[in-house]
Enzyme design. Structure first.
Site, mmCIF file in Angstrom:
data_model
loop_
_atom_site.group_PDB
_atom_site.id
_atom_site.type_symbol
_atom_site.label_atom_id
_atom_site.label_comp_id
_atom_site.label_asym_id
_atom_site.label_seq_id
_atom_site.Cartn_x
_atom_site.Cartn_y
_atom_site.Cartn_z
ATOM 1 N N LYS A 57 54.982 -18.972 41.977
ATOM 2 C CA LYS A 57 54.081 -18.087 42.744
ATOM 3 C C LYS A 57 52.683 -18.046 42.116
ATOM 4 C CE LYS A 57 56.859 -14.546 42.174
ATOM 5 N NZ LYS A 57 57.952 -15.219 41.406
ATOM 6 N N ARG A 59 58.738 -6.005 45.497
ATOM 7 C CA ARG A 59 60.011 -6.487 44.960
ATOM 8 C C ARG A 59 61.180 -5.641 45.422
ATOM 9 N NH1 ARG A 59 57.356 -9.136 40.161
ATOM 10 N NH2 ARG A 59 58.921 -10.231 38.958
ATOM 11 N N ARG A 101 57.434 -22.090 30.127
ATOM 12 C CA ARG A 101 56.156 -21.506 30.569
ATOM 13 C C ARG A 101 55.308 -21.027 29.398
ATOM 14 N NH1 ARG A 101 55.944 -17.071 35.219
ATOM 15 N NH2 ARG A 101 57.332 -15.893 33.855
ATOM 16 N N ARG A 159 55.211 -15.718 26.876
ATOM 17 C CA ARG A 159 55.468 -14.306 27.184
ATOM 18 C C ARG A 159 56.748 -13.840 26.515
ATOM 19 N NH1 ARG A 159 54.892 -13.722 33.620
ATOM 20 N NH2 ARG A 159 56.744 -12.450 33.256
ATOM 21 N N ARG A 164 66.372 -10.862 34.577
ATOM 22 C CA ARG A 164 65.388 -10.908 35.671
ATOM 23 C C ARG A 164 65.963 -11.597 36.902
ATOM 24 N NH1 ARG A 164 61.187 -13.672 32.243
ATOM 25 N NH2 ARG A 164 59.894 -13.981 34.074
#
Ligand code: ADP
Ligand code: ADP
Ligand code: ZN
Length: 222
Positions: free
Chosen positions: A13, A89, A128, A161, A172
């Protein structure tokens, strides 16, 4: 054009939003980025939301809705169009968003649903990396910075992160699966849902999207 980007963590996204920001001049609004900024500044909100984010759980609706409402009603730049990334969400967030947009008479154009498979998501989130200064997204294998841990664009540190670790990624995903159906159904019922294949290259996804916009003549209206 006013868009929401839906899809599991790691579907791409943020990466698609960066491409659309450049291509269409849309403002990128990420609730994840806004919440991390509150944490960095150690605001009252930042202190409250920290524990949820660290565990990979959703922050209570009222915090994110308050941030989004303020952004959409007081930031002039959003008048030219925007992408909401990581919001809504939950069903409650989707309903509240429609309430806010109804008040300012600016309905959404599309809800873009980036579908992605579990092995791809795990590979993407595990690798990431993000620039601490400008937020540019990298990936240790798919899109490494030219110089290790240094942002190509601004030279700042590229970091991982804290919530991109294996245990939190699993939480998650569970949270996503539990809440997502009601949000997808909500936009499907409004006829605004467009499905995209998030496993593909971001440029390919962007090209498919541009085709959809052209077919619907969305460029002419806005
Ligand atoms: P990702 O890009 O991996 O999907 P985000 O940066 O969007 O992650 O979100 C990071 C964390 O911030 C989430 O795990 C959640 O704790 C919190 N968060 C972000 N957006 C929302 C939201 N709309 N509602 C509740 N919590 C949110
Ligand atoms: P999201 O915002 O949905 O959580 P991101 O855009 O942050 O996802 O992407 C997660 C990771 O996967 C990042 O490291 C990014 O560089 C990489 N990535 C995103 N989209 C693609 C893609 N289409 N192909 C390969 N890697 C991708
Ligand atoms: Zn940078």
């Amino acid at each position: 054009m006013r868009l929401v980007l839906l899809g599991p963590p790691g579907a791409g996204k943020g990466t698609l939003a960066a491409l659309l920001k450049e291509g269409l001049g849309l403002v990128h609004i990420s609730t994840g980025d806004m919440l991390r900024e509150e944490m960095k500044k150690e605001t009252a909100t930042g202190r409250e939301v920290k524990k949820f984010i660290e565990k990979g759980e959703l922050v209570p609706d009222e915090f994110v809705i308050r941030l989004i409402e303020k952004k959409l009603t007081s930031d002039k730049r959003v008048g030219h169009g925007y992408m909401l990334d990581g919001f809504p969400r939950t069903r409650k967030q989707a309903e509240d968003l429609d309430r806010i947009l109804g008040q300012i008479r600016q309905p959404l154009d599309y809800a873009l649903y980036m579908e992605s498979t579990l092995p791809v998501i795990i590979q993407r989130l595990g690798g990431r990396r993000v620039c601490r200064n400008c937020g540019t997204l990298y990936h240790i294998r798919n899109k490494p910075p030219k110089k290790e841990k240094v942002c190509d664009l601004c030279g700042a540190e590229v970091y991982q992160r804290a919530d991109d670790n294996e245990a939190t990624i699993r939480t998650r995903m569970d949270v996503y699966l539990k809440n997502t159906r009601s949000v997808i159904d909500y936009y499907n019922a409004q006829g605004k849902l467009k499905k995209l294949d998030g496993d593909k290259d971001s440029e390919e996804v962007q090209a498919v999207l541009m085709q959809i916009f052209h077919e619907d003549h969305k460029f002419n209206k806005h």
